[in-house]
Design a protein around this motif. Structure first.
Motif, mmCIF file in Angstrom:
data_model
loop_
_atom_site.group_PDB
_atom_site.id
_atom_site.type_symbol
_atom_site.label_atom_id
_atom_site.label_comp_id
_atom_site.label_asym_id
_atom_site.label_seq_id
_atom_site.Cartn_x
_atom_site.Cartn_y
_atom_site.Cartn_z
ATOM 1 N N ARG A 141 3.580 -2.758 10.720
ATOM 2 C CA ARG A 141 4.401 -3.545 9.787
ATOM 3 C C ARG A 141 4.849 -2.701 8.602
ATOM 4 N N ASP A 142 4.080 -1.683 8.261
ATOM 5 C CA ASP A 142 4.478 -0.790 7.173
ATOM 6 C C ASP A 142 5.725 0.006 7.548
ATOM 7 N N ILE A 143 5.869 0.323 8.817
ATOM 8 C CA ILE A 143 7.045 1.058 9.284
ATOM 9 C C ILE A 143 8.232 0.114 9.475
ATOM 10 N N LYS A 144 7.967 -1.039 10.099
ATOM 11 C CA LYS A 144 9.021 -2.015 10.345
ATOM 12 C C LYS A 144 9.673 -2.479 9.049
ATOM 13 N N PHE A 145 8.885 -2.629 8.000
ATOM 14 C CA PHE A 145 9.401 -3.147 6.732
ATOM 15 C C PHE A 145 9.333 -2.097 5.628
ATOM 16 N N ALA A 146 9.542 -0.840 5.981
ATOM 17 C CA ALA A 146 9.530 0.230 4.979
ATOM 18 C C ALA A 146 10.614 -0.009 3.941
ATOM 19 N N ILE A 147 10.251 0.248 2.706
ATOM 20 C CA ILE A 147 11.196 0.023 1.594
ATOM 21 C C ILE A 147 11.864 1.332 1.218
#
Length: 147
Positions: A141-147
């Motif tokens: 999820r950190d990669i999918k929703f990287a800011i």
């Protein structure tokens, strides 16, 4: 989260009639579907950047879902593993520093299966499915929703 998911599993498990159970299980999975959809477009329940109490409240139910609520409380329309975003969210919370130390699945399973004699009169604790192994898988999820 509380009335429809956290408490929703209890409404299913302690229903004393078919109509009450049907209403409860349909409402539970309607809200699981809503949470799944929401988490497909943002990292956390209330934001894309900030974990909140709502995320933790959801986690405590979902980490127990396949092990306890699916069978014991008859919340068996689907498994948590059939919801990729809810599963990823649960994994992410579980993998936060210190959280896994608070999840004692043996205690959780023994408590639920041995403390509700009207639901499980013989106190039999099922052997599986051992979902904590799957909680170690990278959530992404950190990669999918990287800011």
């Amino acid at each position: 989260v509380y009335p429809n998911i956290n408490n929703g599993v209890y409404k299913c498990g302690f229903a004393t009639g078919q109509e009450a159970y049907d209403t409860a299980v349909n409402a539970l999975f309607e809200h699981m579907d809503k949470a799944e959809k929401l988490l497909s477009s943002q990292r956390y329940l209330c934001s894309n950047t900030q974990i909140t109490e709502a995320d933790i409240r959801l986690f405590v139910t979902l980490v127990r879902f396949d092990e306890v609520y699916h069978g014991h409380f008859k919340c068996n329309k689907r498994l948590l593993s059939s919801y990729p975003n809810l599963l990823g969210h649960t994994r992410e919370i579980y993998q936060l520093e210190g959280v896994s130390d608070t999840v004692n699945m043996d205690h959780i399973k023994n408590h639920y299966h041995r403390s509700h004699p009207t639901i499980n009169p013989y106190g039999i604790v099922p052997a599986g499915p051992n979902v904590l192994k799957s909680m170690q898988v990278p959530h992404g999820r950190d990669i999918k929703f990287a800011i």
